[in-house]
Design a protein around this motif. Structure first.
Motif, short mmCIF file in Angstrom:
data_model
loop_
_atom_site.label_atom_id
_atom_site.label_comp_id
_atom_site.label_asym_id
_atom_site.label_seq_id
_atom_site.Cartn_x
_atom_site.Cartn_y
_atom_site.Cartn_z
N HIS A 1 85.95 24.81 42.93
CA HIS A 1 86.21 23.75 43.68
C HIS A 1 86.74 22.56 42.50
N VAL A 2 86.15 22.47 41.54
CA VAL A 2 86.53 21.57 40.76
C VAL A 2 88.13 21.54 40.50
N THR A 3 88.61 22.65 39.77
CA THR A 3 90.01 22.83 39.45
C THR A 3 90.89 22.66 40.85
N CYS A 4 90.25 23.25 41.85
CA CYS A 4 91.28 23.11 43.22
C CYS A 4 91.26 21.55 43.52
N CYS A 5 90.26 20.54 43.26
CA CYS A 5 90.34 19.20 43.42
C CYS A 5 91.47 18.61 42.87
N ILE A 6 92.06 19.24 41.61
CA ILE A 6 93.29 18.65 41.03
C ILE A 6 94.30 18.86 41.85
N ASN A 7 94.38 19.83 42.86
CA ASN A 7 95.57 19.97 43.68
C ASN A 7 95.39 18.89 45.07
N SER A 8 94.10 18.75 45.22
CA SER A 8 93.75 18.06 46.63
C SER A 8 93.39 16.57 46.36
N VAL A 9 92.08 16.29 45.73
CA VAL A 9 91.86 15.25 45.28
C VAL A 9 92.63 14.32 44.58
N ALA A 10 93.32 14.76 43.62
CA ALA A 10 93.92 14.14 42.66
C ALA A 10 95.58 13.63 43.24
N HIS A 11 95.86 14.58 44.25
CA HIS A 11 96.87 14.25 44.91
C HIS A 11 96.81 13.14 46.02
N LYS A 12 95.75 12.81 46.29
CA LYS A 12 95.08 11.92 47.59
C LYS A 12 94.87 10.68 47.02
N TYR B 1 101.89 5.45 36.08
CA TYR B 1 103.15 5.86 35.50
C TYR B 1 104.05 6.19 36.53
N ASP B 2 103.95 6.54 37.60
CA ASP B 2 104.79 6.71 38.59
C ASP B 2 104.31 6.43 40.13
N LYS B 3 104.57 5.47 40.45
CA LYS B 3 103.94 5.18 41.90
C LYS B 3 104.62 5.98 43.20
N ASN B 4 105.57 6.59 42.97
CA ASN B 4 106.46 7.23 43.78
C ASN B 4 106.13 8.80 44.07
N ILE B 5 105.04 9.14 43.45
CA ILE B 5 104.76 10.53 43.45
C ILE B 5 103.15 10.57 43.74
N LEU B 6 102.78 11.66 44.51
CA LEU B 6 101.53 11.88 45.07
C LEU B 6 100.30 12.02 43.75
N PRO B 7 100.70 12.71 42.95
CA PRO B 7 99.53 12.79 41.65
C PRO B 7 99.14 11.61 41.21
N SER B 8 97.79 11.49 40.95
CA SER B 8 97.14 9.85 41.02
C SER B 8 95.97 10.34 39.63
N ALA C 1 86.17 17.71 35.60
CA ALA C 1 87.23 18.73 35.10
C ALA C 1 87.57 18.62 33.69
N LEU C 2 86.63 18.02 32.79
CA LEU C 2 86.86 17.79 31.28
C LEU C 2 88.01 17.54 30.90
N GLY C 3 88.67 16.34 31.75
CA GLY C 3 89.79 15.69 31.06
C GLY C 3 91.11 15.70 31.94
N GLU C 4 91.18 16.65 32.92
CA GLU C 4 91.96 16.84 33.84
C GLU C 4 92.47 16.02 35.00
N GLY C 5 91.74 14.83 35.09
CA GLY C 5 91.76 14.11 36.32
C GLY C 5 93.19 12.96 36.04
N PHE C 6 93.82 12.67 34.62
CA PHE C 6 94.72 11.84 34.68
C PHE C 6 96.07 12.48 35.10
N HIS C 7 96.10 12.61 36.48
CA HIS C 7 97.09 13.70 36.93
C HIS C 7 98.34 12.81 37.17
#
Length: 329
Positions: free
Chosen positions: A214-225, A231-238, A247-253
């Motif tokens: 679930h934590v790693t899947c959150c990179i695909n869902s939570v960090a895209h919402k 750095y780029d306000k025009n893309i979904l990754p946040s 996620a031990l450092g993977e939330g700077f998406h």
């Protein structure tokens, strides 16, 4: 350290690709498998609060951290993005840790992730965030891939991974290797060393496995919402600092999608929440990791000023002007 390419348009395919409006065919055997895993994990949580021994809980926490490292430092940073190089012993360690996490073989994981970066949030993205939170989080794992995703996967150059003897070994012996490392050994160790029951040991391990998933899947869902986009306000990754903690450092998406080849996957190597970078840096000191790619501070600042939303690393605003927190050594 080698500096990553500084092309400001290094992710041109993230835009101008039609969004996927099609449904997906449900793979029911996967639905059944995921249903069992989640019920077993909930039972494991109950046992954790009632009868599991403290050493088993501590062992579960250790397994949580090292298996995430197998995903973040291994499947993601090393093998998906080639953001650094690793000598054979470190590759074996990362393959073992990755097998303990069991999110398919590394080659399959890396292929899907490379496709994701090429076709982010479009019809070609395996876990397209535009298709809804559940789909991007875990639904995509229980549905048949679209024709476009399959096409993009086949077009992806994977020769570096197919030629890697460590990954070929994992792929060839996936069932015994992953079965032993992810399920059998983590169940056997608490039983053998401190007399945990089979019921407790098994369900605690499933709880660990599902939590990591679930934590790693959150990179695909939570960090895209939810989060900020310095750095780029025009893309979904946040940027999502809370997620980065788990996620031990993977939330700077947002940063990662703008500078995908930076081995640190965060601004200026910020290590406050980045245990993955600590891990790679440790092995760099003993010579097992090398040729780490980074983005220069000037390039990062310029990109933030040009396309960012004005927030800093932690999401705080400073009179609506971009502000960088100093690099943590």
């Amino acid at each position: 350290m080698a500096e990553i390419p500084t092309d400001p348009n290094e992710n041109p395919t993230e835009k101008n690709i039609p969004k996927n409006k099609q449904g997906s065919k449900i793979i029911y055997r996967y639905v059944i498998s995921f249903s069992y895993l989640h019920l077993a994990a909930l039972y494991g949580l109950y046992l954790c609060l009632t009868s599991v021994k403290w050493p088993t809980i501590g062992f579960g926490l250790l397994m949580y951290h090292i298996t995430i490292i197998g995903i973040t430092a291994g499947a993601h940073s090393l093998w998906s993005h080639r953001s650094y190089k690793a000598k054979f012993p470190l590759q074996v360690i990362l393959m073992v840790l990755n097998s303990m996490a069991f999110q398919n073989t590394t080659i399959t994981w890396a292929r899907d992730h490379r496709v994701h970066h090429k076709c982010s949030d479009t019809n070609g993205d395996p876990h397209n965030a535009n298709r809804g939170f559940f789909f991007s989080h875990m639904g995509w794992l229980m549905t048949k891939k679209s024709d476009e995703v399959i096409k993009q996967g086949k077009s992806m150059d994977m020769s570096d991974l197919y030629n890697n003897p460590v990954l070929r070994f994992q792929r060839k012996y996936a069932l015994p290797v992953i079965g032993t490392l992810c399920f059998i050994l983590p169940t056997f160790i608490p039983m053998y060393f401190w007399g945990e029951t089979l019921n407790n040991a098994w369900h605690m391990n499933i709880l660990r496995y599902v939590t990591v998933l679930h934590v790693t899947c959150c990179i695909n869902s939570v960090a895209h919402k939810w989060g900020y986009k310095p750095y780029d306000k025009n893309i979904l990754p946040s940027q999502n600092v809370l997620l980065s903690t788990f996620a031990l450092g993977e939330g700077f998406h947002n940063y990662h999608h703008v500078f995908p080849s930076d081995y640190q996957a965060s601004e200026f190597g910020n290590k406050k929440l980045n245990l993955t970078t600590w891990f790679i840096d440790f092995f760099a000191k003993i010579g097992w990791a090398y040729d780490m790619k980074t983005a220069s501070e000037e390039v990062v600042r310029n990109r933030a000023e040009r396309t960012g939303d004005g927030t800093d690393l932690w999401g705080a605003r400073d009179n609506n002007n971009y502000k960088i927190i100093e690099k943590v050594e």
